[in-house]
Scaffold this motif. Structure first.
Motif, PDB file in Angstrom:
ATOM      1  N   VAL A 173     -14.051  -3.615   1.229  1.00 29.91           N
ATOM      2  CA  VAL A 173     -13.306  -2.637   2.014  1.00 29.91           C
ATOM      3  C   VAL A 173     -12.057  -2.167   1.104  1.00 29.91           C
ATOM      4  O   VAL A 173     -11.291  -2.992   0.368  1.00 29.91           O
ATOM      5  CB  VAL A 173     -12.660  -3.388   3.145  1.00 29.91           C
ATOM      6  CG1 VAL A 173     -11.885  -2.574   3.991  1.00 29.91           C
ATOM      7  CG2 VAL A 173     -13.766  -3.961   4.087  1.00 29.91           C
ATOM      8  N   SER A 174     -11.857  -1.059   1.176  1.00 32.68           N
ATOM      9  CA  SER A 174     -10.790  -0.180   0.363  1.00 32.68           C
ATOM     10  C   SER A 174      -9.516  -0.050   1.264  1.00 32.68           C
ATOM     11  O   SER A 174      -9.757   0.408   2.465  1.00 32.68           O
ATOM     12  CB  SER A 174     -11.423   1.167  -0.125  1.00 32.68           C
ATOM     13  OG  SER A 174     -12.349   0.646  -0.952  1.00 32.68           O
ATOM     14  N   ARG A 175      -8.756   0.059   0.621  1.00 28.81           N
ATOM     15  CA  ARG A 175      -7.271   0.401   1.772  1.00 28.81           C
ATOM     16  C   ARG A 175      -6.287   0.923   0.503  1.00 28.81           C
ATOM     17  O   ARG A 175      -6.133   0.553  -0.574  1.00 28.81           O
ATOM     18  CB  ARG A 175      -6.521  -0.958   2.040  1.00 28.81           C
ATOM     19  CG  ARG A 175      -7.439  -1.541   3.381  1.00 28.81           C
ATOM     20  CD  ARG A 175      -7.449  -0.623   4.346  1.00 28.81           C
ATOM     21  NE  ARG A 175      -7.737  -1.281   5.737  1.00 28.81           N
ATOM     22  CZ  ARG A 175      -9.137  -1.051   5.926  1.00 28.81           C
ATOM     23  NH1 ARG A 175      -9.952  -0.237   5.396  1.00 28.81           N
ATOM     24  NH2 ARG A 175      -9.607  -1.592   7.147  1.00 28.81           N
ATOM     25  N   SER A 201       1.898  -8.805  -1.577  1.00 33.15           N
ATOM     26  CA  SER A 201       1.259  -9.138  -0.537  1.00 33.15           C
ATOM     27  C   SER A 201       0.119 -10.259  -0.565  1.00 33.15           C
ATOM     28  O   SER A 201      -0.146 -10.811   0.332  1.00 33.15           O
ATOM     29  CB  SER A 201       0.688  -8.044   0.094  1.00 33.15           C
ATOM     30  OG  SER A 201       1.477  -6.879   0.287  1.00 33.15           O
ATOM     31  N   LEU A 202      -0.362 -10.222  -1.826  1.00 38.36           N
ATOM     32  CA  LEU A 202      -1.560 -11.511  -2.013  1.00 38.36           C
ATOM     33  C   LEU A 202      -0.869 -12.921  -1.727  1.00 38.36           C
ATOM     34  O   LEU A 202      -1.606 -13.897  -1.511  1.00 38.36           O
ATOM     35  CB  LEU A 202      -1.976 -11.418  -3.466  1.00 38.36           C
ATOM     36  CG  LEU A 202      -2.870 -10.415  -3.881  1.00 38.36           C
ATOM     37  CD1 LEU A 202      -3.137 -10.135  -5.384  1.00 38.36           C
ATOM     38  CD2 LEU A 202      -4.114 -10.341  -3.261  1.00 38.36           C
ATOM     39  N   GLU A 299      -4.161 -10.551   6.812  1.00 39.53           N
ATOM     40  CA  GLU A 299      -3.054 -11.287   6.127  1.00 39.53           C
ATOM     41  C   GLU A 299      -2.380 -10.521   5.109  1.00 39.53           C
ATOM     42  O   GLU A 299      -1.159 -10.348   4.826  1.00 39.53           O
ATOM     43  CB  GLU A 299      -3.586 -12.301   5.459  1.00 39.53           C
ATOM     44  CG  GLU A 299      -3.967 -13.551   6.328  1.00 39.53           C
ATOM     45  CD  GLU A 299      -4.674 -14.843   5.719  1.00 39.53           C
ATOM     46  OE1 GLU A 299      -5.063 -15.649   6.669  1.00 39.53           O
ATOM     47  OE2 GLU A 299      -4.972 -14.611   4.589  1.00 39.53           O
ATOM     48  N   MET A 300      -3.037  -9.315   4.413  1.00 42.91           N
ATOM     49  CA  MET A 300      -2.722  -8.729   3.403  1.00 42.91           C
ATOM     50  C   MET A 300      -1.909  -7.352   4.132  1.00 42.91           C
ATOM     51  O   MET A 300      -0.754  -7.129   3.675  1.00 42.91           O
ATOM     52  CB  MET A 300      -3.801  -7.591   2.519  1.00 42.91           C
ATOM     53  CG  MET A 300      -4.450  -8.651   1.670  1.00 42.91           C
ATOM     54  SD  MET A 300      -3.554  -8.932   0.359  1.00 42.91           S
ATOM     55  CE  MET A 300      -3.520  -7.374  -0.646  1.00 42.91           C
ATOM     56  N   GLU A 301      -2.097  -6.817   5.261  1.00 44.17           N
ATOM     57  CA  GLU A 301      -1.109  -6.101   5.871  1.00 44.17           C
ATOM     58  C   GLU A 301       0.058  -6.515   6.342  1.00 44.17           C
ATOM     59  O   GLU A 301       1.033  -6.188   6.344  1.00 44.17           O
ATOM     60  CB  GLU A 301      -2.022  -5.645   7.118  1.00 44.17           C
ATOM     61  CG  GLU A 301      -1.360  -4.351   7.773  1.00 44.17           C
ATOM     62  CD  GLU A 301      -2.118  -3.745   9.106  1.00 44.17           C
ATOM     63  OE1 GLU A 301      -1.904  -2.578   9.514  1.00 44.17           O
ATOM     64  OE2 GLU A 301      -3.073  -4.497   9.524  1.00 44.17           O
ATOM     65  N   LEU A 307       7.321  -5.730   3.162  1.00 44.78           N
ATOM     66  CA  LEU A 307       7.772  -4.988   2.379  1.00 44.78           C
ATOM     67  C   LEU A 307       8.272  -3.806   2.839  1.00 44.78           C
ATOM     68  O   LEU A 307       8.829  -2.810   2.213  1.00 44.78           O
ATOM     69  CB  LEU A 307       7.057  -4.954   1.086  1.00 44.78           C
ATOM     70  CG  LEU A 307       6.540  -6.192   0.516  1.00 44.78           C
ATOM     71  CD1 LEU A 307       5.392  -5.854  -0.709  1.00 44.78           C
ATOM     72  CD2 LEU A 307       7.738  -6.735  -0.441  1.00 44.78           C
ATOM     73  N   GLY A 308       8.091  -3.450   4.120  1.00 45.24           N
ATOM     74  CA  GLY A 308       8.179  -2.165   4.762  1.00 45.24           C
ATOM     75  C   GLY A 308       7.182  -1.102   4.515  1.00 45.24           C
ATOM     76  O   GLY A 308       7.475  -0.045   4.632  1.00 45.24           O
ATOM     77  N   LYS A 309       5.921  -1.670   4.403  1.00 41.19           N
ATOM     78  CA  LYS A 309       4.624  -0.570   3.850  1.00 41.19           C
ATOM     79  C   LYS A 309       3.708  -1.082   4.778  1.00 41.19           C
ATOM     80  O   LYS A 309       3.539  -2.117   5.571  1.00 41.19           O
ATOM     81  CB  LYS A 309       4.259  -1.116   2.500  1.00 41.19           C
ATOM     82  CG  LYS A 309       5.502  -0.597   1.651  1.00 41.19           C
ATOM     83  CD  LYS A 309       5.038  -1.054   0.154  1.00 41.19           C
ATOM     84  CE  LYS A 309       6.064  -0.759  -0.914  1.00 41.19           C
ATOM     85  NZ  LYS A 309       6.466   0.673  -1.146  1.00 41.19           N
ATOM     86  N   THR A 310       2.809  -0.364   4.865  1.00 43.32           N
ATOM     87  CA  THR A 310       1.508  -0.342   5.714  1.00 43.32           C
ATOM     88  C   THR A 310       0.210   0.353   5.378  1.00 43.32           C
ATOM     89  O   THR A 310       0.481   0.952   4.260  1.00 43.32           O
ATOM     90  CB  THR A 310       1.796  -0.105   7.372  1.00 43.32           C
ATOM     91  OG1 THR A 310       0.668  -0.328   7.985  1.00 43.32           O
ATOM     92  CG2 THR A 310       2.030   1.683   7.267  1.00 43.32           C
ATOM     93  N   TYR A 311      -0.823   0.203   5.717  1.00 41.47           N
ATOM     94  CA  TYR A 311      -1.829   1.023   5.323  1.00 41.47           C
ATOM     95  C   TYR A 311      -1.640   2.383   5.660  1.00 41.47           C
ATOM     96  O   TYR A 311      -1.314   2.738   6.833  1.00 41.47           O
ATOM     97  CB  TYR A 311      -3.321   0.348   5.778  1.00 41.47           C
ATOM     98  CG  TYR A 311      -3.871  -0.967   5.479  1.00 41.47           C
ATOM     99  CD1 TYR A 311      -3.442  -1.518   4.068  1.00 41.47           C
ATOM    100  CD2 TYR A 311      -4.171  -2.112   6.384  1.00 41.47           C
ATOM    101  CE1 TYR A 311      -3.684  -2.904   3.720  1.00 41.47           C
ATOM    102  CE2 TYR A 311      -4.439  -3.199   6.076  1.00 41.47           C
ATOM    103  CZ  TYR A 311      -4.300  -3.707   4.855  1.00 41.47           C
ATOM    104  OH  TYR A 311      -4.592  -4.962   4.302  1.00 41.47           O
TER     105      TYR A 311
END
Length: 410
Positions: A173-175, A201-202, A299-301, A307-311
């Motif tokens: 899966v790519s993000r 995120s890891l 979990e990565m999301e 961090l204030g980020k998303t996909y």
């Protein structure tokens, strides 16, 4: 106006001595006041020269698609080109950047590439007139269809295939991270920021998926090739389409691989997407592999959210990617199937094509890899379910052929 700007530029350039006198300073200040200083003068001069330079017409600039085989060549018309050729996104990705791969690489009837790339999220809106018909044709989706997502593995029916026939299962899966440029357009500093965000995120991964992150710059060429041969590493792109799209810029800076302890989970960082998660396990327990992937994605999301980020995602194109073939779920499920009889059936390839499946190579020792082709317009669960159902059908036919039955059609 052009001559006036030129005189002011000369004053900025040669008036250094005059600027040390009171009268010289007053003269210089008055001349450049409206232009933001000497740098502003030179910028204004360059822009005026660009506007004054004769531009070629859209007809004169339209690409030559003779003997080209790509979705771009099918969709882009002279009228569309005239309307879009000067467009660019807020982050500076131009229409010419987007179509460069399809202009430089003619493709072929067998490979039939997309021919365009996205440089950022905004590309899907700025170039929507070109992108949407290509996406709909490639993914066989109706216009304005809404893409939904579902990662609940409990919604699968069945999902555990006979390991005698399904010898290996891979889910990829790519993000990409929202509000960051994608691989064809990303800058070095921004790519390094993406690497930092993914590595942070890891740390959010639960124990079975935790491991070690290896930067490609810290690995020897042999180590990288070994990881690639094991199916958990990647090397510099060699595909003409990827090279024309700018995917290999600054290689291998800010690229790396996260590998868990059991080596059945890895995360690629800044290969062709910001991240690509891979679950690889022996046997045909597709449900378990999909469940692992779902947990990793969530979990990565969660780590990105801290961090204030998303996909990067929208409901028209799903999860966004620089590759228009990898939108929607961004998921590819590959089952290595031992089907020595079925794979030789004259209707095998047609069966795959008619059911939105694909194989990457000829069977080796009777083992053939089968992957989903469709990624947009169906949820993750629906795509995995379709793979399970279609491969189950092929396994049933293989068993029957082992007993001597014959099939005119699969």
């Amino acid at each position: 106006k052009l001559q006036f700007l030129y005189l002011i530029e000369q004053a900025a350039h040669v008036g250094g001595g005059a600027r040390h006198t009171m009268s010289g300073r007053r003269m210089f200040a008055s001349m450049v006041a409206g232009f933001g200083g000497a740098v502003g003068v030179r910028t204004a001069l360059a822009e005026e020269r660009d506007r004054s330079y004769p531009k070629f017409s859209a007809a004169a600039e339209f690409p030559n698609f003779a003997n080209h085989h790509s979705y771009l060549a099918d969709v882009l018309t002279p009228e569309m080109y005239a309307d879009m050729r000067n467009k660019r996104t807020f982050r500076g990705f131009t229409f010419e950047d987007a179509v460069r791969p399809g202009i430089e690489v003619p493709g072929s009837p067998t490979t039939y590439p997309i021919g365009v790339v996205a440089g950022d999220e905004e590309s899907f809106f700025t170039f929507q007139r070109l992108f949407e018909p290509i996406v709909r044709a490639r993914h066989d989706c109706p216009n304005h269809a809404r893409h939904e997502t579902n990662l609940n593995s409990f919604d699968l029916k069945g999902g555990v295939l006979n390991p005698q026939y399904v010898v290996n299962t891979r889910v990829r899966v790519s993000r990409n991270i929202a509000e960051h440029r994608f691989a064809p357009h990303i800058r070095r500093g921004e790519r390094r920021e993406v690497e930092y965000s993914v590595c942070r995120s890891l740390r959010s991964l639960s124990s079975p998926y935790q491991g070690v992150y290896y930067r490609l710059t810290d690995l020897t060429k042999k180590q990288i090739e070994d990881l690639d041969s094991y199916g958990i590493g990647f090397t510099k792109p060699t595909s003409p389409i990827l090279l024309a799209g700018g995917f290999s810029r600054d290689w291998p800076d800010a690229r790396g691989i996260h590998i868990n302890k059991t080596q059945d989970v890895c995360v690629w960082v800044n290969e062709s997407d910001h991240m690509r998660m891979i679950v690889n396990q022996k046997g045909g327990d597709v449900r378990m592999a999909f469940n692992k992937m779902s947990m990793i994605l969530l979990e990565m999301e969660g780590g990105l959210n801290e961090l204030g980020k998303t996909y990067a995602f929208n409901h028209t194109f799903g999860f966004l990617s620089p590759s228009l073939s990898n939108l929607g779920t961004g998921m590819r499920v590959t089952l290595d199937c031992k089907l020595p009889l079925v794979s030789k059936h004259p209707g095998f390839r047609d069966f795959l094509m008619n059911n939105n499946l694909v194989t990457s190579a000829e069977p080796v020792g009777g083992v053939v890899d089968i992957s989903n082709l469709k990624r947009l317009g169906a949820t993750e669960v629906q795509q995995v379910q379709h793979m399970v159902d279609m491969v189950s059908r092929l396994v049933s036919v293989e068993k029957a052929m082992e007993q001597g039955q014959t099939f005119k059609h699969l």
